[in-house]
Write a protein that holds these residues in place. Structure first.
Motif, PDB file in Angstrom:
ATOM      1  N   UNK A 191       0.840  -1.197   0.000  1.00 14.59           N
ATOM      2  CA  UNK A 191       0.000   0.000   0.000  1.00 14.59           C
ATOM      3  C   UNK A 191       0.873   1.244   0.000  1.00 14.59           C
ATOM      4  N   UNK A 192       0.799   1.983  -1.088  1.00 12.52           N
ATOM      5  CA  UNK A 192       1.516   3.265  -1.211  1.00 12.52           C
ATOM      6  C   UNK A 192       0.534   4.384  -0.883  1.00 12.52           C
ATOM      7  N   UNK A 235     -11.228   1.651   3.398  1.00 10.80           N
ATOM      8  CA  UNK A 235     -11.123   0.184   3.337  1.00 10.80           C
ATOM      9  C   UNK A 235     -11.362  -0.375   1.939  1.00 10.80           C
ATOM     10  N   UNK A 236     -11.771   0.462   0.995  1.00  8.35           N
ATOM     11  CA  UNK A 236     -12.095   0.000  -0.354  1.00  8.35           C
ATOM     12  C   UNK A 236     -10.905  -0.698  -1.005  1.00  8.35           C
ATOM     13  N   UNK A 237      -9.753  -0.033  -0.982  1.00  7.84           N
ATOM     14  CA  UNK A 237      -8.594  -0.638  -1.651  1.00  7.84           C
ATOM     15  C   UNK A 237      -8.046  -1.823  -0.854  1.00  7.84           C
ATOM     16  N   UNK A 238      -8.336  -1.817   0.438  1.00  8.86           N
ATOM     17  CA  UNK A 238      -7.873  -2.916   1.287  1.00  8.86           C
ATOM     18  C   UNK A 238      -8.651  -4.195   0.957  1.00  8.86           C
ATOM     19  N   UNK A 239      -9.955  -4.041   0.782  1.00  9.05           N
ATOM     20  CA  UNK A 239     -10.789  -5.188   0.373  1.00  9.05           C
ATOM     21  C   UNK A 239     -10.242  -5.805  -0.918  1.00  9.05           C
ATOM     22  N   UNK A 240      -9.862  -4.937  -1.846  1.00 10.12           N
ATOM     23  CA  UNK A 240      -9.382  -5.431  -3.145  1.00 10.12           C
ATOM     24  C   UNK A 240      -8.043  -6.163  -3.023  1.00 10.12           C
TER      25      UNK A 240
END
Lengths: 284, 284
Positions: B100-101, B113-118
């Protein structure tokens, strides 16, 4: 750059291919024993990791270079073994593995290269395709999953696609893991004999075996039609697992060496930063 | 299952956390030397690989189990080193690393949390987060990238999110790589002194160092608020790189052991398949 005897031996000559004339239980270009072969592969680890880190470092300063290793072969030919033993030598941060299974409904609704584009490695990475777009001219041909005209179109589409990738900074290494029908039989029997390997066995594997000759022919066409100057095929004798792993390690090593990967130069004033660090207020 | 002395030592007690009282240059729970520590980690490789393969095998028969290792720590604390030396012991086919940048514009337009789910690992995988959703309560707090109310909301949102994951079959291992400010200074100086490491250095790293105390405080709040029964934090003393790698290997090993991963039973008639294979028509 000198090319090793292994690489020379795996290079496919132009023209029609007859896989029955390429031996599977051999170690061309390598004189040593099995244990020497394993040691030779293991000893590549440091240089592979160093080169991979340079590849990554270069992408942080704008290089588009990346490697794409394509692994194809019949069931049990050892794609997973190469991933574990050869690719496992490299820092996992720099590796992107994409496995292609039977296409989903969404994937089938697109051109066959759609899902392949999505699985490509970013700059700085070593990408590995565990199966690939070649399934679309292998299983698709053997089982008639596409019309002959469409299969025919795909050989050219693949060559165009790969040429485009090379133009974008990809180095493509294509390997066909070549085993004999007898060796596959022995490996399937081994899976059946060992309860820890039952999960790897599928009754459909035996049905596929009945199409062995059709697959061989499909591979021969693929090798002839899509082994190009920019993205040549290598037929890797794979009855000896240790040689298969070593040979692909050697191909990867020579490909990375050929990129002449220097460490990027600092884009800041090194001495000034050293002075700033030395002079900073106490941090705690 | 017995828990090792290392795991016991890294477990964070409930309540307020004062990182200044947790030593960084120690090897709690391990009596051996540096070289013994390295050997101990290396010797875990086979068991880690075996357990990872069982995890993968289980997902082929419907298990939803997977592991998520979250790595957080200040610059130079060694997240990359853990990936290389500890995660590098496992078959790369079973590993999914997500880095994660700074969030992109698209990512910033969604909930944190959107990009974390992905980036979550599929069933059967060991997923590793190199930085994570915790950046959204660390750098976001230190630099005021979100309002205090929103930061406050996120601690609860993270706990709810992680509890949901555990309910879905995730085992979550959260590690804060704990180094001293002096050790970071030495590591930055080393990067500046070595031209092969200049690409890893960014003048912004020194600006961030000025916020060391604010980051420590932000970590202390994170550790107190988000170390839950279901997803506890571990503070890993990380001045000794070998101990950091060993400790995280040990946590991963014990987590996998705790899943009681049996090999799946055959869902076909083994004997019938053996007979089919033995009786097949000649294949060539």
């Amino acid at each position: 750059m000198t090319t090793s005897a292994i690489t020379e031996a795996l290079r496919l000559p132009a023209g029609p291919v007859d896989l029955t004339t390429i031996e599977t239980d051999v170690a061309p270009g390598f004189d040593g024993s099995k244990s020497e072969g394993k040691d030779t592969l293991f000893a590549m680890g440091d240089e592979l990791s160093d080169l991979q880190e340079r590849l990554w470092a270069q992408c942080t300063v704008g290089s588009e270079q990346r490697v794409l290793l394509v692994l194809q072969g019949m069931d049990t030919s050892g794609k997973g073994g190469v991933l574990r033993h050869t690719i496992g030598l490299v820092d996992p941060q720099g590796v992107r593995i994409t496995s292609f299974k039977a296409p989903t409904e969404e994937e089938r609704a697109h051109d066959f290269l759609w899902r392949v584009e999505k699985g490509l490695p970013p700059a700085g990475f070593i990408g590995v395709f565990d199966r690939s777009h070649y399934e679309d001219v292998l299983i698709a041909r053997v089982h008639g999953l596409a019309e002959p005209d469409e299969i025919e179109r795909r050989y050219g589409a693949i060559n165009d696609f790969e040429a485009r990738l090379v133009g974008e900074g990809y180095s493509i290494i294509k390997c066909m893991l070549h085993i004999s029908a007898e060796e596959q039989k022995a490996r399937l029997a081994e899976r059946l004999a060992n309860p820890e390997k039952h999960w790897k066995y599928n009754p459909g594997d035996l049905d596929e075996r009945a199409h062995w000759a059709a697959y061989r022919e499909a591979y021969e066409v693929v090798l002839e039609r899509t082994s190009t100057q920019l993205a040549p095929w290598h037929v890797v004798p794979s009855d000896k697992k240790w040689f298969r792993n070593l040979a692909i390690g050697q191909l990867l090593l020579e490909t990375l060496r050929g990129l002449d990967l220097a460490w990027p130069e600092a884009d800041f004033d090194v001495e000034a930063e050293q002075q700033r660090l030395a002079a900073e207020s106490p941090v705690q």
